[in-house]
Design a protein around this motif. Structure first.
Motif, PDB file in Angstrom:
ATOM      1  N   VAL A  22       0.660  -1.268  -0.549  1.00  0.00           N
ATOM      2  CA  VAL A  22      -0.083   0.576   0.177  1.00  0.00           C
ATOM      3  C   VAL A  22       0.789   1.209   0.130  1.00  0.00           C
ATOM      4  CG1 VAL A  22      -1.883  -0.976   0.960  1.00  0.00           C
ATOM      5  CG2 VAL A  22      -0.655   0.649   2.243  1.00  0.00           C
ATOM      6  N   PRO A  23       0.477   2.245  -0.601  1.00  0.00           N
ATOM      7  CA  PRO A  23       1.003   3.995  -0.773  1.00  0.00           C
ATOM      8  C   PRO A  23       1.891   4.052   0.876  1.00  0.00           C
ATOM      9  CG  PRO A  23      -0.558   3.773  -1.771  1.00  0.00           C
ATOM     10  CD  PRO A  23      -0.800   2.471  -1.309  1.00  0.00           C
ATOM     11  N   ALA A  24       3.643   4.209   0.342  1.00  0.00           N
ATOM     12  CA  ALA A  24       3.817   4.770   2.066  1.00  0.00           C
ATOM     13  C   ALA A  24       2.888   5.993   2.787  1.00  0.00           C
ATOM     14  CB  ALA A  24       4.867   5.122   1.458  1.00  0.00           C
ATOM     15  N   GLU A  25       1.932   6.816   1.913  1.00  0.00           N
ATOM     16  CA  GLU A  25       1.299   8.104   2.794  1.00  0.00           C
ATOM     17  C   GLU A  25      -0.301   7.321   3.079  1.00  0.00           C
ATOM     18  OE1 GLU A  25      -0.161   8.227  -1.314  1.00  0.00           O
ATOM     19  OE2 GLU A  25       2.004   8.312  -0.280  1.00  0.00           O
ATOM     20  N   THR A  26      -0.488   6.362   3.177  1.00  0.00           N
ATOM     21  CA  THR A  26      -1.312   5.630   3.730  1.00  0.00           C
ATOM     22  C   THR A  26      -0.874   5.598   5.557  1.00  0.00           C
ATOM     23  OG1 THR A  26      -1.487   3.972   2.189  1.00  0.00           O
ATOM     24  CG2 THR A  26      -2.976   3.064   4.002  1.00  0.00           C
ATOM     25  N   THR A  27      -2.557   6.394   5.853  1.00  0.00           N
ATOM     26  CA  THR A  27      -3.033   6.452   7.512  1.00  0.00           C
ATOM     27  C   THR A  27      -3.261   5.501   8.343  1.00  0.00           C
ATOM     28  OG1 THR A  27      -4.660   7.954   7.666  1.00  0.00           O
ATOM     29  CG2 THR A  27      -2.810   9.056   7.056  1.00  0.00           C
ATOM     30  N   ALA A  28      -3.603   5.187   9.238  1.00  0.00           N
ATOM     31  CA  ALA A  28      -4.984   4.777   9.935  1.00  0.00           C
ATOM     32  C   ALA A  28      -6.106   4.470   9.979  1.00  0.00           C
ATOM     33  CB  ALA A  28      -4.290   4.728  11.576  1.00  0.00           C
ATOM     34  N   ASP A  29      -6.597   5.881   9.345  1.00  0.00           N
ATOM     35  CA  ASP A  29      -7.668   6.210   8.752  1.00  0.00           C
ATOM     36  C   ASP A  29      -8.213   6.232   7.343  1.00  0.00           C
ATOM     37  OD1 ASP A  29      -8.924   7.200  11.224  1.00  0.00           O
ATOM     38  OD2 ASP A  29      -8.179   8.641  11.499  1.00  0.00           O
ATOM     39  N   THR A  30      -7.281   5.822   7.007  1.00  0.00           N
ATOM     40  CA  THR A  30      -8.030   5.598   4.867  1.00  0.00           C
ATOM     41  C   THR A  30      -8.856   4.089   4.765  1.00  0.00           C
ATOM     42  OG1 THR A  30      -5.625   6.232   4.662  1.00  0.00           O
ATOM     43  CG2 THR A  30      -6.553   5.370   2.577  1.00  0.00           C
ATOM     44  N   GLN A  31      -9.098   4.424   4.131  1.00  0.00           N
ATOM     45  CA  GLN A  31     -10.182   3.107   3.948  1.00  0.00           C
ATOM     46  C   GLN A  31      -9.423   2.212   3.226  1.00  0.00           C
ATOM     47  OE1 GLN A  31     -13.426   3.103   5.186  1.00  0.00           O
ATOM     48  NE2 GLN A  31     -13.011   4.525   6.596  1.00  0.00           N
ATOM     49  N   PHE A  32     -10.516   0.394   3.175  1.00  0.00           N
ATOM     50  CA  PHE A  32     -10.039  -0.152   2.914  1.00  0.00           C
ATOM     51  C   PHE A  32      -9.982  -0.175   1.208  1.00  0.00           C
ATOM     52  CE2 PHE A  32      -9.630  -3.002   6.617  1.00  0.00           C
ATOM     53  CZ  PHE A  32      -7.634  -2.051   6.908  1.00  0.00           C
ATOM     54  N   HIS A  33     -10.823   0.132   1.137  1.00  0.00           N
ATOM     55  CA  HIS A  33     -11.952   0.694  -0.406  1.00  0.00           C
ATOM     56  C   HIS A  33     -10.834   0.672  -0.939  1.00  0.00           C
ATOM     57  CE1 HIS A  33     -14.049   3.385   0.112  1.00  0.00           C
ATOM     58  NE2 HIS A  33     -14.614   3.371   1.285  1.00  0.00           N
ATOM     59  N   SER A  34     -10.537   1.803  -0.339  1.00  0.00           N
ATOM     60  CA  SER A  34     -10.192   3.419  -1.023  1.00  0.00           C
ATOM     61  C   SER A  34      -8.554   2.686  -1.527  1.00  0.00           C
ATOM     62  CB  SER A  34      -9.415   4.042  -0.962  1.00  0.00           C
ATOM     63  OG  SER A  34      -8.860   4.047   0.633  1.00  0.00           O
ATOM     64  N   LEU A  35      -8.033   1.639  -0.745  1.00  0.00           N
ATOM     65  CA  LEU A  35      -6.748   1.273  -1.154  1.00  0.00           C
ATOM     66  C   LEU A  35      -6.809   0.135  -1.705  1.00  0.00           C
ATOM     67  CD1 LEU A  35      -4.868   0.875   2.078  1.00  0.00           C
ATOM     68  CD2 LEU A  35      -4.514   2.715   0.367  1.00  0.00           C
ATOM     69  N   ASP A  36      -8.298  -0.619  -2.771  1.00  0.00           N
ATOM     70  CA  ASP A  36      -8.683  -1.583  -3.384  1.00  0.00           C
ATOM     71  C   ASP A  36      -7.841  -3.120  -3.138  1.00  0.00           C
ATOM     72  OD1 ASP A  36      -9.541   0.172  -5.453  1.00  0.00           O
ATOM     73  OD2 ASP A  36      -7.913   0.628  -6.648  1.00  0.00           O
ATOM     74  N   LEU A  37      -7.864  -3.226  -1.983  1.00  0.00           N
ATOM     75  CA  LEU A  37      -8.255  -3.979  -1.222  1.00  0.00           C
ATOM     76  C   LEU A  37      -9.212  -5.216  -0.956  1.00  0.00           C
ATOM     77  CD1 LEU A  37      -6.302  -2.861   2.252  1.00  0.00           C
ATOM     78  CD2 LEU A  37      -5.399  -3.845   0.387  1.00  0.00           C
ATOM     79  N   ASP A  38      -9.483  -5.766  -1.464  1.00  0.00           N
ATOM     80  CA  ASP A  38     -10.463  -6.715  -1.725  1.00  0.00           C
ATOM     81  C   ASP A  38     -10.774  -7.956  -1.706  1.00  0.00           C
ATOM     82  OD1 ASP A  38      -7.984  -8.860  -2.440  1.00  0.00           O
ATOM     83  OD2 ASP A  38      -8.087  -9.014  -5.238  1.00  0.00           O
ATOM     84  N   SER A  39     -11.629  -9.223  -1.379  1.00  0.00           N
ATOM     85  CA  SER A  39     -11.889 -10.237   0.370  1.00  0.00           C
ATOM     86  C   SER A  39     -10.605 -11.100   0.354  1.00  0.00           C
ATOM     87  CB  SER A  39     -13.129 -10.493  -0.259  1.00  0.00           C
ATOM     88  OG  SER A  39     -12.675 -11.343  -1.603  1.00  0.00           O
TER      89      SER A  39
END
Length: 82
Positions: A22-39
């Motif tokens: 996941v991108p380095a700028e990802t924070t603790a509050d970044t939604q998983f779906h916005s990171l394209d983390l599938d099931s």
């Protein structure tokens, strides 16, 4: 009296960065779906978290949590060994 140590969301973020790029700028509050983390990714993450922290957590529970911060809270509530 037992005190509960809460799992830091940074620990979950570190796993996401290390294992799932996941991108380095990802924070603790970044939604998983916005990171394209599938099931499938969330199931893989659940296996890693279960092994590392000694509590059962399912991919659908992580999907419901939706963020690293809420996933860390979930693990803490389940009694994760930190």
């Amino acid at each position: 009296m037992t005190s509960r140590i809460s799992l830091e969301s940074e620990a979950v973020l570190d796993l996401l960065r290390t294992h799932f790029d996941v991108p380095a700028e990802t924070t603790a509050d970044t939604q998983f779906h916005s990171l394209d983390l599938d099931s499938l990714v969330l199931i893989e993450l659940s296996v890693i978290l279960t092994k590392r922290y000694g509590v059962q957590v399912a991919g659908d529970e992580l999907a419901t949590a939706g963020t690293a911060a809420k996933a860390a809270d979930l693990l803490t509530q389940k009694g994760a060994a930190v």
